[in-house]
Write a protein that holds these residues in place. Structure first.
Motif, PDB file in Angstrom:
ATOM      1  N   VAL A  44     -33.707 -14.043  13.090  1.00  0.00           N
ATOM      2  CA  VAL A  44     -34.847 -13.433  12.402  1.00  0.00           C
ATOM      3  C   VAL A  44     -34.314 -12.430  11.396  1.00  0.00           C
ATOM      4  O   VAL A  44     -33.428 -11.625  11.705  1.00  0.00           O
ATOM      5  CB  VAL A  44     -35.793 -12.748  13.413  1.00  0.00           C
ATOM      6  CG1 VAL A  44     -36.952 -12.062  12.678  1.00  0.00           C
ATOM      7  CG2 VAL A  44     -36.308 -13.759  14.424  1.00  0.00           C
ATOM      8  N   LEU A  45     -34.837 -12.483  10.158  1.00  0.00           N
ATOM      9  CA  LEU A  45     -34.477 -11.522   9.102  1.00  0.00           C
ATOM     10  C   LEU A  45     -35.745 -10.779   8.691  1.00  0.00           C
ATOM     11  O   LEU A  45     -36.819 -11.381   8.599  1.00  0.00           O
ATOM     12  CB  LEU A  45     -33.927 -12.247   7.875  1.00  0.00           C
ATOM     13  CG  LEU A  45     -32.473 -12.704   7.917  1.00  0.00           C
ATOM     14  CD1 LEU A  45     -32.324 -13.959   8.746  1.00  0.00           C
ATOM     15  CD2 LEU A  45     -31.961 -12.956   6.497  1.00  0.00           C
ATOM     16  N   ARG A  46     -35.601  -9.476   8.432  1.00  0.00           N
ATOM     17  CA  ARG A  46     -36.726  -8.687   7.930  1.00  0.00           C
ATOM     18  C   ARG A  46     -36.376  -8.235   6.509  1.00  0.00           C
ATOM     19  O   ARG A  46     -35.229  -7.824   6.244  1.00  0.00           O
ATOM     20  CB  ARG A  46     -36.964  -7.472   8.843  1.00  0.00           C
ATOM     21  CG  ARG A  46     -38.189  -6.639   8.473  1.00  0.00           C
ATOM     22  CD  ARG A  46     -38.438  -5.550   9.508  1.00  0.00           C
ATOM     23  NE  ARG A  46     -38.856  -6.119  10.790  1.00  0.00           N
ATOM     24  CZ  ARG A  46     -40.140  -6.375  11.118  1.00  0.00           C
ATOM     25  NH1 ARG A  46     -41.108  -6.108  10.262  1.00  0.00           N
ATOM     26  NH2 ARG A  46     -40.433  -6.884  12.289  1.00  0.00           N
ATOM     27  N   ALA A  47     -37.352  -8.299   5.598  1.00  0.00           N
ATOM     28  CA  ALA A  47     -37.113  -7.889   4.211  1.00  0.00           C
ATOM     29  C   ALA A  47     -36.801  -6.395   4.169  1.00  0.00           C
ATOM     30  O   ALA A  47     -37.215  -5.628   5.052  1.00  0.00           O
ATOM     31  CB  ALA A  47     -38.328  -8.206   3.346  1.00  0.00           C
ATOM     32  N   ILE A  48     -36.024  -5.983   3.150  1.00  0.00           N
ATOM     33  CA  ILE A  48     -35.619  -4.579   3.038  1.00  0.00           C
ATOM     34  C   ILE A  48     -36.808  -3.707   2.640  1.00  0.00           C
ATOM     35  O   ILE A  48     -37.011  -2.613   3.184  1.00  0.00           O
ATOM     36  CB  ILE A  48     -34.514  -4.427   1.954  1.00  0.00           C
ATOM     37  CG1 ILE A  48     -33.363  -5.391   2.216  1.00  0.00           C
ATOM     38  CG2 ILE A  48     -34.034  -2.973   1.858  1.00  0.00           C
ATOM     39  CD1 ILE A  48     -32.495  -5.078   3.374  1.00  0.00           C
ATOM     40  N   ASP A  49     -37.610  -4.216   1.714  1.00  0.00           N
ATOM     41  CA  ASP A  49     -38.645  -3.381   1.103  1.00  0.00           C
ATOM     42  C   ASP A  49     -40.060  -3.815   1.463  1.00  0.00           C
ATOM     43  O   ASP A  49     -41.025  -3.430   0.790  1.00  0.00           O
ATOM     44  CB  ASP A  49     -38.469  -3.391  -0.423  1.00  0.00           C
ATOM     45  CG  ASP A  49     -38.345  -4.825  -0.945  1.00  0.00           C
ATOM     46  OD1 ASP A  49     -38.525  -5.772  -0.134  1.00  0.00           O
ATOM     47  OD2 ASP A  49     -38.065  -4.998  -2.143  1.00  0.00           O
TER      48      ASP A  49
ATOM     49  N   ALA B 285     -25.144 -11.378  12.978  1.00  0.00           N
ATOM     50  CA  ALA B 285     -25.192 -10.187  13.834  1.00  0.00           C
ATOM     51  C   ALA B 285     -26.231  -9.224  13.298  1.00  0.00           C
ATOM     52  O   ALA B 285     -26.523  -9.198  12.090  1.00  0.00           O
ATOM     53  CB  ALA B 285     -23.814  -9.518  13.876  1.00  0.00           C
ATOM     54  N   TYR B 286     -26.751  -8.432  14.194  1.00  0.00           N
ATOM     55  CA  TYR B 286     -27.791  -7.453  13.862  1.00  0.00           C
ATOM     56  C   TYR B 286     -27.357  -6.579  12.681  1.00  0.00           C
ATOM     57  O   TYR B 286     -26.231  -6.077  12.653  1.00  0.00           O
ATOM     58  CB  TYR B 286     -28.068  -6.571  15.081  1.00  0.00           C
ATOM     59  CG  TYR B 286     -29.140  -5.545  14.827  1.00  0.00           C
ATOM     60  CD1 TYR B 286     -30.493  -5.869  14.968  1.00  0.00           C
ATOM     61  CD2 TYR B 286     -28.812  -4.253  14.428  1.00  0.00           C
ATOM     62  CE1 TYR B 286     -31.487  -4.938  14.722  1.00  0.00           C
ATOM     63  CE2 TYR B 286     -29.798  -3.312  14.178  1.00  0.00           C
ATOM     64  CZ  TYR B 286     -31.129  -3.661  14.316  1.00  0.00           C
ATOM     65  OH  TYR B 286     -32.108  -2.743  14.063  1.00  0.00           O
TER      66      TYR B 286
ATOM     67  N   THR C  86     -32.458  -9.029  12.150  1.00  0.00           N
ATOM     68  CA  THR C  86     -33.018  -8.157  13.196  1.00  0.00           C
ATOM     69  C   THR C  86     -32.932  -8.797  14.576  1.00  0.00           C
ATOM     70  O   THR C  86     -33.105  -8.113  15.581  1.00  0.00           O
ATOM     71  CB  THR C  86     -34.487  -7.802  12.905  1.00  0.00           C
ATOM     72  OG1 THR C  86     -35.242  -9.022  12.813  1.00  0.00           O
ATOM     73  CG2 THR C  86     -34.609  -7.032  11.596  1.00  0.00           C
ATOM     74  N   ASP C  87     -32.670 -10.084  14.636  1.00  0.00           N
ATOM     75  CA  ASP C  87     -32.590 -10.721  15.961  1.00  0.00           C
ATOM     76  C   ASP C  87     -31.806 -12.027  15.832  1.00  0.00           C
ATOM     77  O   ASP C  87     -31.963 -12.753  14.847  1.00  0.00           O
ATOM     78  CB  ASP C  87     -34.004 -11.021  16.494  1.00  0.00           C
ATOM     79  CG  ASP C  87     -33.998 -11.310  17.993  1.00  0.00           C
ATOM     80  OD1 ASP C  87     -32.970 -11.007  18.652  1.00  0.00           O
ATOM     81  OD2 ASP C  87     -34.998 -11.833  18.503  1.00  0.00           O
TER      82      ASP C  87
END
Lengths: 368, 368
Positions: free
Chosen positions: A268-273, A320-321, A252-253
């Motif tokens: 930064v990574l955001r979880a899928i669920d 990349a995003y 995400t960033d």
């Protein structure tokens, strides 16, 4: 026992080296093309164990220096590596018996293979970290008492320097300044060693380990098996012993700057669920992974960013995003976890205030 | 004809070197103390003409590199100069017969005198510019075809590098980057030459010229004579031929930054008895003097800032509000004014857009 590298070995080795590159180390793809060119010209890449070296033989490591972001835009031509190697031989007044990597992770897995083919010298199956690190003093060689200098550094444009530094950290600073002047990328030959020193101070079998990691991923894909499970099963039988999925999510960033010859930044990574967020901090390589401020893995343990679908390694310069990534951690071998080793390339070596906690001790926290 | 330097000669030579330092080159006072220490220990400084060198002898120049502003705060200890000199001898596989200055202006007039005393080698009475310049490629040696590298560079702290560069400008860039890493000051030995090259490419007799300038100023003071008139009379009989007062005034503004290893800036002087304003621009050394936007003197002609009362040279790092200064210009010798020489260290070499006009042609403008 020595073996000649096949083209398939080379492809596997390059992919495994990108995994151990932990997001940095430069994309081995570029270097692989240079080795392929040598092999296509009929030259062979011969890998030997450190135990096969004759006593008293001189071994010279070979690598590139610079920010991985630079290699993407300025492809190495491979001319300067022979110049650096020969300049160091000349300075020492001796011929080398073999070449070896200092860094099996990333692009630098390939540079000694190319040089070995070019010069007809065997390549020792060992390195000074069993992964990738951004600075020249970050080597088991130095931690165990080998001087990094005299070292030689060369550009692709006919500039060659021989550095004799007061210590290995000073060597890094002087060589880094030259590398920036050389356009952000250079070829070096440092840590000249004899056979006994190679055997005593290196992480053994790491080129073959890279090949085995790449082969495991390739075979898992062919069998439609989970590449991460296959990797974990394969690593269990090696010096590294533990490999584990830390997080799955989407990028995400990304912040990335090339500063003082390094690629520095965070992702930064955001979880899928869920709303869980993982933050990665890197200096060429990933240094620390944090979820909600809690450390899940920290250098020198390996933090790898791999494509969730295929297990293919994704370097920081390609983050990349929107990419779906799996953050996969690997515990480093014991030689990398001594107090002297941690002082050199543990968290403190990178200016991090977090203490080093081994991956296996952090795992319960990662799973809550 | 060779001669041993007396202590009085040394003092005169240091003052003359500061005049030819044209505001830069580092204060010779610091270097003079280092030479005095050698002489006090019973070692001699023996000066010889280039013509006295045996044919085929190796001559190695010796100097310091860095921003003069750094030398003020970090006194050179003189340890690294032997290290650089010996490293270059070792790299070349030959012993040097003599040492020589690359730059007779400023601190670098003293460094080869110290080295000659330390090693018991004669010092050749010649240099590569007859003044001071900020960059290593700015040498008559290189303009006339001598390669600056291999060169050696050393710190006072045990770091030594040997550089072999593609050209002399690249050598400057690589050595500058190392100098910054070495704390802003380093010792170098570059432009290795044989006797014939020294004779063909250097500005001759410049150490003795420095001594004569210093002696002229000292004797004028003792005789209560005008030091500038004395200087002009003395220079008329030398290679430089023309010395002239350009401006007298008080310092009203100084801007000075240490950037990329250089002291860069400008100084403004206002006349005592009129509203005339003179502006000096410098990069270590004064590059151009302008009155109301009109160029009165420009590099490579020498622009010196001397105390109005005594004729004592005032370096840019000591410029301060309210000082009464006389700006005194000296024409450079013909070897410094060829098209190749001007391309290297004329206005274009410093990124100035003004064309080079010889001092003697600008004089009528200066007097209106």
């Amino acid at each position: 026992m020595g073996y000649d590298l096949t083209l398939r070995d080379l492809h596997d080795l390059a992919e495994g080296a990108a995994v151990l590159g932990t997001g940095g180390g430069g994309d081995p793809y570029i270097g692989r093309l240079l080795v392929e060119r040598e092999m296509a010209a009929g030259r062979r890449v011969h890998i030997i164990d450190a135990g096969e070296l004759p006593d008293g033989a001189l071994v010279l490591p070979s690598s590139m220096m610079g920010a991985p972001t630079v290699f993407v835009e300025k492809l190495p031509s491979g001319g300067g590596n022979v110049a650096a190697f020969r300049a160091l031989e000349e300075h020492l007044g001796r011929r080398a018996h073999a070449v070896m990597p200092t860094e099996c992770g990333g692009l630098n897995s390939m540079i000694p293979l190319m040089l070995g083919a070019q010069l007809g010298l065997p390549v020792v199956d060992a390195d000074g970290m069993g992964r990738a690190f951004p600075e020249l003093q970050m080597q088991t060689f130095g931690v165990l008492g080998v001087s990094g200098s005299p070292m030689a550094i060369a550009s692709d444009h006919g500039d060659v320097c021989v550095i004799t530094a007061g210590d290995n950290k000073r060597m890094e600073q002087l060589a880094r300044a030259l590398t920036v002047q050389m356009g952000g990328a250079s070829y070096i030959s440092d840590y000249p060693m004899d056979s006994a020193e190679v055997r005593r101070t290196s992480v053994h079998g790491t080129l073959s380990l890279c090949r085995d990691i790449g082969r495991t991923l390739r075979e898992a894909r062919a069998a439609h098996a989970d590449p991460f499970d296959a990797l974990t099963a394969m690593l269990a039988g090696t010096l590294y012993s533990l490999g584990v999925v830390l997080f799955r999510g989407k990028v995400t960033d990304v912040e990335r700057r090339t500063v003082d010859g390094f690629a520095r930044g965070r992702a930064v990574l955001r979880a899928i669920d869920s709303d869980d967020v993982l933050e990665l901090t890197f200096q060429n390589e990933h240094l620390v992974a944090r979820r909600d401020g809690r450390v899940l893995a920290i250098v020198p343990d390996l933090i790898c960013t791999l494509a969730t679908e295929t297990g293919a390694p994704v370097p920081t310069e390609s983050l990349a995003y929107g990419q779906r990534l799996t953050v996969y951690a690997i515990s480093t071998p014991p030689i990398m976890r001594t107090p002297d080793a941690l002082a050199c390339f543990g968290p403190a070596g990178f200016g991090l205030t977090d203490p080093y906690v081994p991956l296996e001790e952090l795992l319960p926290a990662a799973r809550t």
